[in-house]
Write a protein that holds these residues in place. Structure first.
Motif, mmCIF file in Angstrom:
data_model
loop_
_atom_site.group_PDB
_atom_site.id
_atom_site.type_symbol
_atom_site.label_atom_id
_atom_site.label_comp_id
_atom_site.label_asym_id
_atom_site.label_seq_id
_atom_site.Cartn_x
_atom_site.Cartn_y
_atom_site.Cartn_z
ATOM 1 N N LEU A 199 0.853 -1.196 0.000
ATOM 2 C CA LEU A 199 0.000 0.000 0.000
ATOM 3 C C LEU A 199 0.885 1.240 0.000
ATOM 4 C CD1 LEU A 199 -2.047 -2.185 0.955
ATOM 5 C CD2 LEU A 199 -3.081 -0.432 2.393
ATOM 6 N N ILE A 200 0.436 2.278 -0.688
ATOM 7 C CA ILE A 200 1.152 3.553 -0.697
ATOM 8 C C ILE A 200 0.217 4.645 -0.184
ATOM 9 C CG2 ILE A 200 2.364 5.303 -2.052
ATOM 10 C CD1 ILE A 200 2.996 3.134 -4.112
ATOM 11 N N TYR A 201 0.576 5.253 0.942
ATOM 12 C CA TYR A 201 -0.156 6.415 1.476
ATOM 13 C C TYR A 201 0.609 7.649 1.006
ATOM 14 C CZ TYR A 201 -2.714 3.339 4.699
ATOM 15 O OH TYR A 201 -3.521 2.366 5.242
ATOM 16 N N ALA A 202 0.001 8.455 0.165
ATOM 17 C CA ALA A 202 0.724 9.575 -0.458
ATOM 18 C C ALA A 202 0.200 10.925 0.038
ATOM 19 C CB ALA A 202 0.590 9.498 -1.967
ATOM 20 N N ARG A 203 1.146 11.756 0.486
ATOM 21 C CA ARG A 203 0.817 13.137 0.865
ATOM 22 C C ARG A 203 1.367 14.033 -0.226
ATOM 23 N NH1 ARG A 203 4.244 16.845 2.844
ATOM 24 N NH2 ARG A 203 3.344 18.709 3.819
ATOM 25 N N SER A 204 0.567 14.956 -0.747
ATOM 26 C CA SER A 204 1.067 15.883 -1.770
ATOM 27 C C SER A 204 0.371 17.223 -1.601
ATOM 28 C CB SER A 204 0.774 15.342 -3.173
ATOM 29 O OG SER A 204 -0.568 15.642 -3.531
ATOM 30 N N ALA A 205 0.922 18.247 -2.205
ATOM 31 C CA ALA A 205 0.333 19.599 -2.101
ATOM 32 C C ALA A 205 -1.068 19.608 -2.705
ATOM 33 C CB ALA A 205 1.227 20.601 -2.821
ATOM 34 N N ARG A 206 -1.340 18.620 -3.565
ATOM 35 C CA ARG A 206 -2.675 18.564 -4.198
ATOM 36 C C ARG A 206 -3.658 17.769 -3.353
ATOM 37 N NH1 ARG A 206 -2.655 20.157 -9.467
ATOM 38 N NH2 ARG A 206 -4.577 19.022 -9.915
ATOM 39 N N GLY A 207 -3.153 17.131 -2.311
ATOM 40 C CA GLY A 207 -4.054 16.346 -1.464
ATOM 41 C C GLY A 207 -3.583 14.904 -1.340
ATOM 42 N N PHE A 208 -4.314 14.154 -0.508
ATOM 43 C CA PHE A 208 -3.952 12.769 -0.163
ATOM 44 C C PHE A 208 -4.355 11.813 -1.277
ATOM 45 C CE2 PHE A 208 -3.432 9.078 2.449
ATOM 46 C CZ PHE A 208 -4.494 8.236 2.180
ATOM 47 N N ALA A 209 -3.594 10.722 -1.383
ATOM 48 C CA ALA A 209 -3.992 9.612 -2.273
ATOM 49 C C ALA A 209 -3.567 8.313 -1.611
ATOM 50 C CB ALA A 209 -3.332 9.749 -3.645
ATOM 51 N N LEU A 210 -4.279 7.243 -1.911
ATOM 52 C CA LEU A 210 -3.947 5.922 -1.367
ATOM 53 C C LEU A 210 -4.021 4.896 -2.490
ATOM 54 C CD1 LEU A 210 -3.496 3.762 0.855
ATOM 55 C CD2 LEU A 210 -5.957 3.856 1.298
ATOM 56 N N CYS A 211 -2.952 4.113 -2.597
ATOM 57 C CA CYS A 211 -2.929 3.005 -3.561
ATOM 58 C C CYS A 211 -3.063 1.718 -2.761
ATOM 59 C CB CYS A 211 -1.616 2.982 -4.335
ATOM 60 S SG CYS A 211 -1.271 4.499 -5.240
ATOM 61 N N SER A 212 -4.174 1.003 -2.959
ATOM 62 C CA SER A 212 -4.391 -0.249 -2.268
ATOM 63 C C SER A 212 -4.795 -1.309 -3.295
ATOM 64 C CB SER A 212 -5.468 -0.085 -1.184
ATOM 65 O OG SER A 212 -5.616 -1.272 -0.451
ATOM 66 N N LEU A 213 -5.241 -2.451 -2.798
ATOM 67 C CA LEU A 213 -5.580 -3.528 -3.751
ATOM 68 C C LEU A 213 -6.530 -4.513 -3.101
ATOM 69 C CD1 LEU A 213 -2.895 -6.264 -3.622
ATOM 70 C CD2 LEU A 213 -2.471 -4.112 -2.455
ATOM 71 N N ARG A 214 -7.103 -5.383 -3.894
ATOM 72 C CA ARG A 214 -7.917 -6.485 -3.402
ATOM 73 C C ARG A 214 -7.284 -7.805 -3.828
ATOM 74 N NH1 ARG A 214 -9.169 -3.185 -0.664
ATOM 75 N NH2 ARG A 214 -11.191 -2.251 -0.159
ATOM 76 N N SER A 215 -6.548 -7.778 -4.941
ATOM 77 C CA SER A 215 -5.835 -8.984 -5.404
ATOM 78 C C SER A 215 -4.804 -8.508 -6.426
ATOM 79 C CB SER A 215 -6.827 -9.952 -6.074
ATOM 80 O OG SER A 215 -7.240 -9.416 -7.327
ATOM 81 N N ARG A 216 -4.115 -9.481 -7.053
ATOM 82 C CA ARG A 216 -3.094 -9.114 -8.066
ATOM 83 C C ARG A 216 -3.724 -8.509 -9.325
ATOM 84 N NH1 ARG A 216 0.909 -7.496 -6.579
ATOM 85 N NH2 ARG A 216 0.224 -7.611 -4.421
ATOM 86 N N VAL A 217 -5.035 -8.655 -9.445
ATOM 87 C CA VAL A 217 -5.695 -8.135 -10.663
ATOM 88 C C VAL A 217 -6.840 -7.187 -10.324
ATOM 89 C CG1 VAL A 217 -5.110 -10.160 -12.073
ATOM 90 C CG2 VAL A 217 -7.216 -10.163 -10.707
ATOM 91 N N LEU A 218 -6.913 -6.765 -9.080
ATOM 92 C CA LEU A 218 -7.995 -5.869 -8.670
ATOM 93 C C LEU A 218 -7.406 -4.772 -7.776
ATOM 94 C CD1 LEU A 218 -11.075 -5.609 -9.062
ATOM 95 C CD2 LEU A 218 -11.380 -6.981 -6.971
ATOM 96 N N SER A 219 -7.436 -3.549 -8.275
ATOM 97 C CA SER A 219 -6.821 -2.419 -7.555
ATOM 98 C C SER A 219 -7.875 -1.555 -6.899
ATOM 99 C CB SER A 219 -6.024 -1.560 -8.543
ATOM 100 O OG SER A 219 -5.033 -2.334 -9.185
ATOM 101 N N ARG A 220 -7.500 -0.925 -5.771
ATOM 102 C CA ARG A 220 -8.386 -0.026 -5.042
ATOM 103 C C ARG A 220 -7.598 1.261 -4.828
ATOM 104 N NH1 ARG A 220 -13.565 1.369 -4.128
ATOM 105 N NH2 ARG A 220 -14.051 1.947 -1.975
ATOM 106 N N TYR A 221 -8.105 2.380 -5.339
ATOM 107 C CA TYR A 221 -7.403 3.655 -5.208
ATOM 108 C C TYR A 221 -8.333 4.701 -4.598
ATOM 109 C CZ TYR A 221 -3.937 1.637 -8.441
ATOM 110 O OH TYR A 221 -2.984 0.832 -9.025
#
Ligand code: FAS
Ligand code: PHB
Length: 390
Positions: A199-221
Motif C-alpha cells: 500500500l502507498i499512502y501519499a501526501r502531496s500539495a494537491r491532497g492525499f492519495a492511497l494506492c491499495s488492492l484487493r488482489s493481483r488483478v484488482l486495484s483499489r485507489y
C-alpha cells in the motif's frame, strides 16, 4: 420468536458475533434491513489486523482468507516525490496485516451462517428495540407487511452509524465526541494490476492519495476530494490524471489505468458515542464509533468490540458471571480511543488542510521528516497499524 441474543445489523460486526456465539451453543437472531445482495454490494475496508484474522479463525471462516488474503509486512509513505517504507514486520518483531476485502469477510460470514442454519432475517424493516432497561427486552420488525417480535436476553446494536440502536438510548445518557473533516475520499475499484505490491499512502500539495488492492488483478485507489464533489464530477480520466499527480513520478509512471467498476465518495469523520451499553442494549462497531479510513481501523475496531462482547456474553452464559458485561463499555472504549487517536493522527499527517495555513503545512512536513528519521516514531506507527493487542 425467542432467542438469547438479538442482533440488529447483518454487517461484519453482527454476523461475526452471531457466528462466534452459535459455535458456543448460544442462540442468536440477526435482523438486517437490507437484502443480502445490497450488503455484499458495498465496497469498504481492505486491511485486516492480526486480531481480526484471529477472530475469523476462531469463527471457522478463515479458509478462503488463508488462500486468498495477502500478508503485507510493510507499506510505503510517499511525500513530495519521496517513497519511504515502513517495515512493520521488523519494527514490531514479526507482526503484519492481511489485505482481504470487507466484502469477502462478509460473504464468508454469510456462507457460514447459512451452513450452520443461523437465523439472519433480511429486509427486516423498522427494527425497534423495546424494554431495553427492563428484564424482558425484545425486538420488533416488519417483514412482508407483518410485524414480528423477538424476545431476547440481550440486544446488540451492530447497525452501523445510521442505525436505530444508538438512537434508542436517551440523549441525556449519551456523550458524543465528533470531528467532521473538511474533505472526503473518492474511491474506485478497477480490474488493473496494482501499481505496487505494498500500500502507498501519499501526501502531496494537491491532497492525499492511497494506492491499495484487493488482489493481483484488482486495484483499489482513493484520492482526497471536496465534500462538494459528486461521483459525476470525477470521470475515470480525471481520476487517473489526479492520482498520478499526487504520486511520486516513479510510481505514476508505472500506473496501469482502466475503467472503474465501482466509484464512490465517503465523508470522513471521527465519532465516538459513550457509553457503549444502556441496560440490556450493547453497541458494537460503527453503531458506536467511526474513524476516518486513513488508519484502516474501522472494521478492525468493530472486531475488537466483538471480541470483548463475545467473551463477556460467554462469561454470562457459561459461568453465570456478569462482570464482563459490566466492564464491556469501559474496556471497548479504552481500545476505541486508541484507534481514534491513530486514525486522527494519520489523517492529520497526510491530508491537505488549507485552513491550517503555512505553519500547519510546516508542521506536517516536519512530522513526516521526523517519522522518516526516527525508528522510535516508526515503531509507534507500525504497532498501531498492525493493531494494538485486544
Ligand atoms: P456496517 O455499517 O458495516 O453494518 C451495519 C449493518 O446494519 C448494515 O448492513 C446495515 O444495512 C444494517 N442496518 C443499519 N440500520 C439498520 C436498522 N435500523 N435495522 C436493521 N439493520 C440495519 N473501514 C476501514 O477499515 N477501511 C476502509 O477503507 C473503510 N471504508 C469505508 C467506506 C464507507 C463508505 C463506509 C461507510 C465505511 C468504511 N469503513 C472502512 C468502515 C467500515 O468498514 C466499518 O468499520 C465496518 O463496516 C463496520 O462494520 P459494522 O459495525 O458491521 O457496520
Ligand atoms: C482499502 O483497501 O480499501 C483501504 C486500505 C487501507 C486504508 C483504507 C482503505 O487505510
Amino acid at each position: 420468536m425467542k432467542t438469547q441474543v438479538g442482533i440488529i445489523g447483518g454487517g461484519p460486526s453482527g454476523l461475526l458475533l452471531s457466528q462466534l456465539l452459535h459455535l458456543e451453543g448460544v442462540d442468536t437472531v440477526v435482523l438486517e434491513q437490507r437484502s443480502r445482495d445490497y450488503v455484499l454490494g458495498r465496497i469498504r475496508a481492505g486491511v485486516l489486523e492480526k486480531g481480526m484474522v484471529g477472530l475469523m479463525r476462531r469463527a471457522g471462516i478463515a479458509d478462503r482468507l488463508e488462500r486468498e488474503g495477502e500478508v503485507h509486512k510493510g507499506f510505503d509513505i510517499a511525500s513530495d516525490g519521496r517513497l519511504f517504507n515502513i517495515d512493520m514486520e521488523a519494527l514490531t518483531g514479526g507482526d503484519s496485516v492481511v489485505v482481504y476485502g470487507q466484502t469477502e469477510v462478509t460473504r464468508d460470514l454469510y456462507e457460514a451462517r447459512d451452513r450452520m442454519g443461523g437465523i439472519v432475517i433480511h429486509e427486516a424493516l423498522d427494527v425497534t428495540p423495546h424494554d431495553i432497561t427492563g428484564d424482558a427486552p425484545y425486538l420488533t420488525y416488519a417483514k412482508d407487511g407483518v410485524t414480528h417480535s423477538v424476545d431476547c436476553d440481550y440486544i446488540i446494536g451492530c447497525d452501523g452509524f445510521h442505525g436505530v440502536s444508538r438512537r434508542s438510548i436517551p440523549e441525556d445518557k449519551l456523550r458524543i465526541f465528533e470531528r467532521v473533516y473538511p474533505f472526503g475520499w473518492l474511491g474506485i475499484l478497477s480490474r488493473t494490476t496494482p501499481v505496487s505490491g505494498e500500500l502507498i499512502y501519499a501526501r502531496s500539495a494537491r491532497g492525499f492519495a492511497l494506492c491499495s488492492l484487493r488482489s493481483r488483478v484488482l486495484s483499489r485507489y482513493y484520492v482526497q476530494c471536496s465534500l462538494d464533489d459528486t461521483v459525476e464530477d470525477w470521470p475515470d480520466d480525471r481520476f487517473w490524471d489526479e492520482l498520478k499527480r499526487r504520486l511520486p513520478e516513479e510510481v505514476a509512471g508505472r500506473l496501469e489505468t482502466g475503467p472503474s467498476i465501482e466509484k464512490s465518495i465517503a465523508p470522513l469523520r471521527s465519532f465516538v458515542a459513550e457509553p457503549m451499553r444502556y441496560g440490556n442494549l450493547f453497541l458494537a462497531g460503527d453503531a458506536a464509533h467511526i474513524v476516518p479510513p486513513t488508519g484502516a481501523k474501522g472494521l478492525n475496531s468493530a472486531a475488537a468490540d466483538i471480541h470483548y462482547l463475545f467473551e463477556a456474553l460467554m462469561q454470562h452464559y457459561r459461568d453465570g458471571d456478569d462482570r464482563g458485561l459490566a466492564a464491556y463499555s469501559d474496556k471497548a472504549l479504552a481500545r476505541v480511543w486508541k484507534a481514534q487517536r491513530f486514525s486522527w493522527w494519520m489523517t492529520t499527517l497526510l491530508h491537505d488542510f488549507p485552513e491550517n495555513g503555512a505553519f500547519g503545512q510546516r508542521m506536517q512536513q516536519t512530522e513526516i521528516d521526523y517519522l522518516m528519521a526516527s525508528r522510535a516514531a516508526q515503531v509507534s506507527l507500525a504497532e498501531n497499524y498492525v493493531g494494538l493487542p485486544f
